[in-house]
Motif scaffolding. Structure first.
Motif, short mmCIF file in Angstrom:
data_model
loop_
_atom_site.label_atom_id
_atom_site.label_comp_id
_atom_site.label_asym_id
_atom_site.label_seq_id
_atom_site.Cartn_x
_atom_site.Cartn_y
_atom_site.Cartn_z
N MET A 1 0.85 -1.17 0.00
CA MET A 1 0.00 0.00 0.00
C MET A 1 0.89 1.23 0.00
O MET A 1 1.79 1.35 0.81
N SER A 2 0.64 2.11 -0.90
CA SER A 2 1.47 3.30 -1.02
C SER A 2 1.03 4.36 -0.03
O SER A 2 -0.05 4.30 0.54
N ILE A 3 1.88 5.37 0.16
CA ILE A 3 1.56 6.46 1.07
C ILE A 3 0.32 7.21 0.59
O ILE A 3 -0.47 7.69 1.39
N GLU A 4 0.10 7.27 -0.72
CA GLU A 4 -1.10 7.93 -1.22
C GLU A 4 -2.34 7.22 -0.72
O GLU A 4 -3.30 7.84 -0.30
N ALA B 1 10.39 -1.22 2.22
CA ALA B 1 11.08 -2.44 2.66
C ALA B 1 10.19 -3.67 2.56
O ALA B 1 10.61 -4.77 2.92
N GLY B 2 8.95 -3.49 2.06
CA GLY B 2 8.08 -4.64 1.83
C GLY B 2 6.97 -4.82 2.84
O GLY B 2 6.36 -5.89 2.90
N ILE B 3 6.66 -3.79 3.60
CA ILE B 3 5.58 -3.89 4.58
C ILE B 3 4.29 -3.37 3.99
O ILE B 3 4.26 -2.36 3.28
N GLU B 4 3.21 -4.07 4.27
CA GLU B 4 1.87 -3.63 3.90
C GLU B 4 1.09 -3.37 5.18
O GLU B 4 1.06 -4.22 6.08
N PHE B 5 0.49 -2.22 5.28
CA PHE B 5 -0.33 -1.87 6.43
C PHE B 5 -1.76 -2.33 6.16
O PHE B 5 -2.33 -2.02 5.11
N ILE B 6 -2.33 -3.07 7.09
CA ILE B 6 -3.67 -3.63 6.93
C ILE B 6 -4.64 -2.76 7.72
O ILE B 6 -4.47 -2.56 8.93
N VAL C 1 -6.44 -3.66 12.98
CA VAL C 1 -5.37 -3.24 12.08
C VAL C 1 -4.17 -4.15 12.25
O VAL C 1 -4.03 -4.84 13.25
N GLY C 2 -3.28 -4.15 11.26
CA GLY C 2 -2.09 -4.98 11.35
C GLY C 2 -1.08 -4.63 10.28
O GLY C 2 -1.21 -3.62 9.58
N VAL C 3 -0.08 -5.50 10.15
CA VAL C 3 0.94 -5.36 9.11
C VAL C 3 1.29 -6.75 8.60
O VAL C 3 1.07 -7.76 9.28
N ARG C 4 1.84 -6.79 7.41
CA ARG C 4 2.33 -8.05 6.84
C ARG C 4 3.36 -7.71 5.77
O ARG C 4 3.44 -6.57 5.31
N HIS C 5 4.14 -8.73 5.40
CA HIS C 5 5.05 -8.56 4.27
C HIS C 5 4.19 -8.54 3.02
O HIS C 5 3.30 -9.37 2.85
N SER C 6 4.43 -7.59 2.15
CA SER C 6 3.66 -7.52 0.91
C SER C 6 4.24 -8.48 -0.11
O SER C 6 5.41 -8.85 -0.05
N ARG C 7 3.42 -8.85 -1.03
CA ARG C 7 3.88 -9.72 -2.13
C ARG C 7 4.58 -8.84 -3.14
O ARG C 7 4.14 -7.75 -3.45
N ARG C 8 5.67 -9.31 -3.66
CA ARG C 8 6.43 -8.54 -4.65
C ARG C 8 6.25 -9.15 -6.01
O ARG C 8 6.14 -10.27 -6.20
#
Length: 89
Positions: A1-4, A70-75, A82-89
């Motif tokens: 998820m991008s900052i936008e 660095a590969g983190i996705e904010f859920i 709410v949470g976090v996970r490694h995003s798929r590349r």
């Protein structure tokens, strides 16, 4: 998820999500400081408060962008919290 996408969310990124993201990456506060170009004392101060990530909007954006880069996705809140996970590349 991008900052936008993050800036359009109803629920902002929380300090607990930032800490969890650092844990997933194995990063210290110093590592996050280096990757975000934010001072370590500022990161420590922001993480000391519970709740939404505080500070100036540009400071939060740098921290979030460093973690996303660095590969983190904010859920977002989705019924399970709410949470976090490694995003798929």
């Amino acid at each position: 998820m991008s900052i936008e996408n993050l800036s359009n969310r109803d629920v902002p990124v929380t300090t607990r999500q930032v800490k969890a993201a650092r844990a997933l990456l194995g990063w210290s506060q110093g590592d996050l400081a280096e990757h975000s170009d934010i001072s370590e004392p500022t990161i420590a101060r922001l993480e000391a408060e519970d709740g939404p990530l505080g500070g100036r909007p540009e400071t939060a954006a740098k921290i979030i962008n460093a973690l996303v880069g660095a590969g983190i996705e904010f859920i977002p809140q989705n019924g399970g919290g709410v949470g976090v996970r490694h995003s798929r590349r």
